[in-house]
Design a protein around this motif. Sequence first.
Motif, PDB file in Angstrom:
ATOM      1  N   ALA A   1     -94.434 -24.615  51.158  1.00 37.49           N
ATOM      2  CA  ALA A   1     -94.375 -25.999  50.691  1.00 37.49           C
ATOM      3  C   ALA A   1     -93.557 -26.065  49.411  1.00 37.49           C
ATOM      4  N   ALA A   2     -92.962 -27.222  49.152  1.00 38.37           N
ATOM      5  CA  ALA A   2     -92.250 -27.425  47.891  1.00 38.37           C
ATOM      6  C   ALA A   2     -93.232 -27.273  46.734  1.00 38.37           C
ATOM      7  N   TYR A   3     -92.722 -26.751  45.613  1.00 37.67           N
ATOM      8  CA  TYR A   3     -93.564 -26.537  44.441  1.00 37.67           C
ATOM      9  C   TYR A   3     -93.225 -27.554  43.354  1.00 37.67           C
ATOM     10  N   LEU A   4     -94.154 -28.461  43.090  1.00 35.06           N
ATOM     11  CA  LEU A   4     -93.999 -29.462  42.026  1.00 35.06           C
ATOM     12  C   LEU A   4     -92.651 -30.175  42.124  1.00 35.06           C
ATOM     13  N   ARG A   5     -91.876 -30.191  41.036  1.00 37.65           N
ATOM     14  CA  ARG A   5     -90.626 -30.942  41.038  1.00 37.65           C
ATOM     15  C   ARG A   5     -89.518 -30.157  41.746  1.00 37.65           C
ATOM     16  N   THR A   6     -88.731 -30.877  42.542  1.00 36.71           N
ATOM     17  CA  THR A   6     -87.592 -30.259  43.236  1.00 36.71           C
ATOM     18  C   THR A   6     -86.343 -31.092  42.976  1.00 36.71           C
ATOM     19  N   PRO A   7     -85.177 -30.491  43.063  1.00 36.58           N
ATOM     20  CA  PRO A   7     -83.942 -31.226  42.806  1.00 36.58           C
ATOM     21  C   PRO A   7     -83.573 -32.168  43.944  1.00 36.58           C
ATOM     22  N   GLU A   8     -82.923 -33.270  43.585  1.00 41.64           N
ATOM     23  CA  GLU A   8     -82.315 -34.151  44.575  1.00 41.64           C
ATOM     24  C   GLU A   8     -81.104 -33.438  45.172  1.00 41.64           C
ATOM     25  N   PRO A   9     -80.685 -33.827  46.379  1.00 46.01           N
ATOM     26  CA  PRO A   9     -79.495 -33.198  46.971  1.00 46.01           C
ATOM     27  C   PRO A   9     -78.277 -33.218  46.062  1.00 46.01           C
ATOM     28  N   ARG A  10     -78.064 -34.315  45.305  1.00 47.22           N
ATOM     29  CA  ARG A  10     -76.909 -34.376  44.408  1.00 47.22           C
ATOM     30  C   ARG A  10     -77.034 -33.330  43.293  1.00 47.22           C
ATOM     31  N   GLN A  11     -78.275 -33.006  42.898  1.00 47.74           N
ATOM     32  CA  GLN A  11     -78.487 -32.000  41.864  1.00 47.74           C
ATOM     33  C   GLN A  11     -78.265 -30.594  42.407  1.00 47.74           C
ATOM     34  N   VAL A  12     -78.709 -30.341  43.640  1.00 50.06           N
ATOM     35  CA  VAL A  12     -78.445 -29.045  44.264  1.00 50.06           C
ATOM     36  C   VAL A  12     -76.941 -28.821  44.364  1.00 50.06           C
ATOM     37  N   ASP A  13     -76.219 -29.843  44.795  1.00 54.11           N
ATOM     38  CA  ASP A  13     -74.763 -29.771  44.911  1.00 54.11           C
ATOM     39  C   ASP A  13     -74.125 -29.489  43.556  1.00 54.11           C
ATOM     40  N   TRP A  14     -74.625 -30.128  42.517  1.00 56.04           N
ATOM     41  CA  TRP A  14     -74.105 -29.972  41.161  1.00 56.04           C
ATOM     42  C   TRP A  14     -74.378 -28.576  40.615  1.00 56.04           C
ATOM     43  N   HIS A  15     -75.577 -28.048  40.831  1.00 54.82           N
ATOM     44  CA  HIS A  15     -75.883 -26.676  40.416  1.00 54.82           C
ATOM     45  C   HIS A  15     -74.833 -25.711  40.962  1.00 54.82           C
ATOM     46  N   GLN A  16     -74.432 -25.912  42.201  1.00 60.57           N
ATOM     47  CA  GLN A  16     -73.532 -24.983  42.869  1.00 60.57           C
ATOM     48  C   GLN A  16     -72.104 -25.032  42.329  1.00 60.57           C
ATOM     49  N   LEU A  17     -71.754 -26.090  41.606  1.00 63.62           N
ATOM     50  CA  LEU A  17     -70.416 -26.155  41.002  1.00 63.62           C
ATOM     51  C   LEU A  17     -70.272 -25.117  39.883  1.00 63.62           C
ATOM     52  N   GLU A  18     -71.311 -24.942  39.086  1.00 69.62           N
ATOM     53  CA  GLU A  18     -71.439 -23.920  38.044  1.00 69.62           C
ATOM     54  C   GLU A  18     -70.574 -24.162  36.813  1.00 69.62           C
ATOM     55  N   TYR A  19     -69.265 -24.348  36.959  1.00 75.05           N
ATOM     56  CA  TYR A  19     -68.429 -24.606  35.780  1.00 75.05           C
ATOM     57  C   TYR A  19     -67.245 -25.484  36.154  1.00 75.05           C
ATOM     58  N   TYR A  20     -66.891 -26.370  35.221  1.00 77.73           N
ATOM     59  CA  TYR A  20     -65.855 -27.364  35.480  1.00 77.73           C
ATOM     60  C   TYR A  20     -65.287 -27.804  34.139  1.00 77.73           C
ATOM     61  N   ALA A  21     -64.189 -28.540  34.177  1.00 79.04           N
ATOM     62  CA  ALA A  21     -63.426 -28.840  32.960  1.00 79.04           C
ATOM     63  C   ALA A  21     -63.776 -30.213  32.395  1.00 79.04           C
ATOM     64  N   PHE A  22     -63.743 -30.296  31.069  1.00 77.01           N
ATOM     65  CA  PHE A  22     -63.873 -31.541  30.319  1.00 77.01           C
ATOM     66  C   PHE A  22     -62.477 -31.861  29.778  1.00 77.01           C
ATOM     67  N   ILE A  23     -62.071 -33.110  29.850  1.00 77.85           N
ATOM     68  CA  ILE A  23     -60.740 -33.499  29.368  1.00 77.85           C
ATOM     69  C   ILE A  23     -60.895 -34.611  28.342  1.00 77.85           C
ATOM     70  N   HIS A  24     -60.796 -34.266  27.065  1.00 82.15           N
ATOM     71  CA  HIS A  24     -60.780 -35.259  26.000  1.00 82.15           C
ATOM     72  C   HIS A  24     -59.326 -35.643  25.743  1.00 82.15           C
ATOM     73  N   PHE A  25     -59.002 -36.879  26.078  1.00 79.06           N
ATOM     74  CA  PHE A  25     -57.616 -37.350  25.973  1.00 79.06           C
ATOM     75  C   PHE A  25     -57.651 -38.844  25.692  1.00 79.06           C
ATOM     76  N   GLY A  26     -56.804 -39.303  24.754  1.00 83.30           N
ATOM     77  CA  GLY A  26     -56.763 -40.728  24.435  1.00 83.30           C
ATOM     78  C   GLY A  26     -56.295 -40.979  23.023  1.00 83.30           C
ATOM     79  N   HIS A  27     -56.827 -42.021  22.437  1.00 87.14           N
ATOM     80  CA  HIS A  27     -56.489 -42.460  21.076  1.00 87.14           C
ATOM     81  C   HIS A  27     -56.432 -41.296  20.095  1.00 87.14           C
ATOM     82  N   ASN A  28     -57.467 -40.458  20.071  1.00 88.16           N
ATOM     83  CA  ASN A  28     -57.575 -39.402  19.061  1.00 88.16           C
ATOM     84  C   ASN A  28     -56.527 -38.313  19.207  1.00 88.16           C
ATOM     85  N   THR A  29     -56.015 -38.140  20.419  1.00 85.26           N
ATOM     86  CA  THR A  29     -54.985 -37.127  20.651  1.00 85.26           C
ATOM     87  C   THR A  29     -53.769 -37.380  19.767  1.00 85.26           C
TER      88      THR A  29
END
Length: 486
Positions: A9-37
């Motif tokens: 049986a599931a134990y207490l809190r479990t992730p939503e499908p979108r969260q399981v999918d997100w966990h599997q990405l593991e690492y991704y890029a942030f792009i700060h770009f705009g006025h401050n650049t």
Amino acid sequence: MRVGAQSPAAYLRTPEPRQVDWHQLEYYAFIHFGHNTFTNEEWGRSQSTPDVFNPTNLDTDQWAEEFSKAGFKGMILTAKHHDGMALWNTTTTAYKIENSVWAANRTAQRLETDVVRLAAASAKKYGLRFGVYLSPWDMHRDPAMPKPHLVGTIYDEPQIFGDSNPGDYNEFYSQQLTELVTMKHHDGSQIDLFEIWLDGASGSSTRQTFAWTMFRDIIRKHQPGALMWGHQGVDARWVGNEEGYSLETNWHTINSTQDDARLSEDALMLGVRDGLYWTPAESDARIRDGWFWHSDEHPKSGEALMEMYLETVGRSVTLLLDVPPNTQGLIEKEDIESLRRFRDLRESFLEQALLHPETNVTASSIRGNNEGLYGPEKVLDGNPTTYWTMDDGQLTGWVEIDLGRVCSIEGFVTQEHIALGQRIGGYSFDALVDGGFKTVVNGTSLGYKRIDTLSSGLKTSRIRFRVTQSNAVPLVQSIQVLGGMC
């Protein structure tokens, strides 16, 4: 069927499908770009006009191509940072790059001026997931923030940020959010967002109560697969620092939501075991000292990025690494070199996998004696839906791996089957040395993924993974031994 052979049986809190999918990405890029650049700032307090935005060689394809080559799974763009200048052609404000000389020149050449749409198209082209950052605080609309450069211009707009000010900032923000989550590619297809970043930072004394429920409803309606990041949720939380590390113990659950009082940095790093909400941590970190590009800064080395990876992804925390474009609109060559070095180090380490589906594995016990469903070989099959487990009530146990020859061991990668909850609070790796088993790793929380490295090479022919503490019958999805020289 015997009780012991039934699915756990599931134990207490479990992730939503979108969260399981997100966990599997593991690492991704942030792009700060705009006025401050272009103003050499971080928070855009100068409130310059949109004409300050002037990338001389904007190439979002270059961003996406280099991120893909570096092994990133996605990229998140600052569609609007705290300065309030929008990178897409919004109808909500005149303070947008569409009103810049740069955009006018692009339009004359029949080139796209919407940087969000450009970046989304590039991400799709190179097989990356795409996300956006939309700052809730908007100093352009905040009466506490001076704007001398905008007086008498079309950008001298009503100051609606703040509970006591006229106008409805929440409605304004909701309109901007709706524009982003309903944005389409030029072919008319929906731009799918994997994550939406609602930064909680503010440098103002103005009090603004945000309508988080309204914002969440907009996201869920139009982008149901998008993960919503906030200080403490609702789908993912801040890790408590911006330096690219997490604690060795990290729980995927907490007891607070975005609507509650803010948690401390220590509480965010640790999480809460058996908490009320599945709200895993994400580590937002920088390749340079600042979030936006500055000419006097240089990137961290590939070695430093590898250490960051091991202290985030290796501790069940996703890594969002900021790599900012320069004033040309390009990722700097030296940043690319660091990313490639990081990729090479990461791949050379993780590709030292010694185990394969035919490796001989045994276990202390098997759920219902059903080897086909729950046998220890399931930790080697590469299938994220299978796992080794035991009968309910058995909270400790082991899997033993026969390498078949003496090998030099450098580390281990272990995954808990989190789709049914986070259970394990203690684990160890033992190695056969001089005729007896010696403990070489002691860990606490397991979670989505743990990467344990050894400080020095260890020669052995047998490995034993032990669950030493669990709050429910443990489910172990994957075990890998890294090394060489067999």
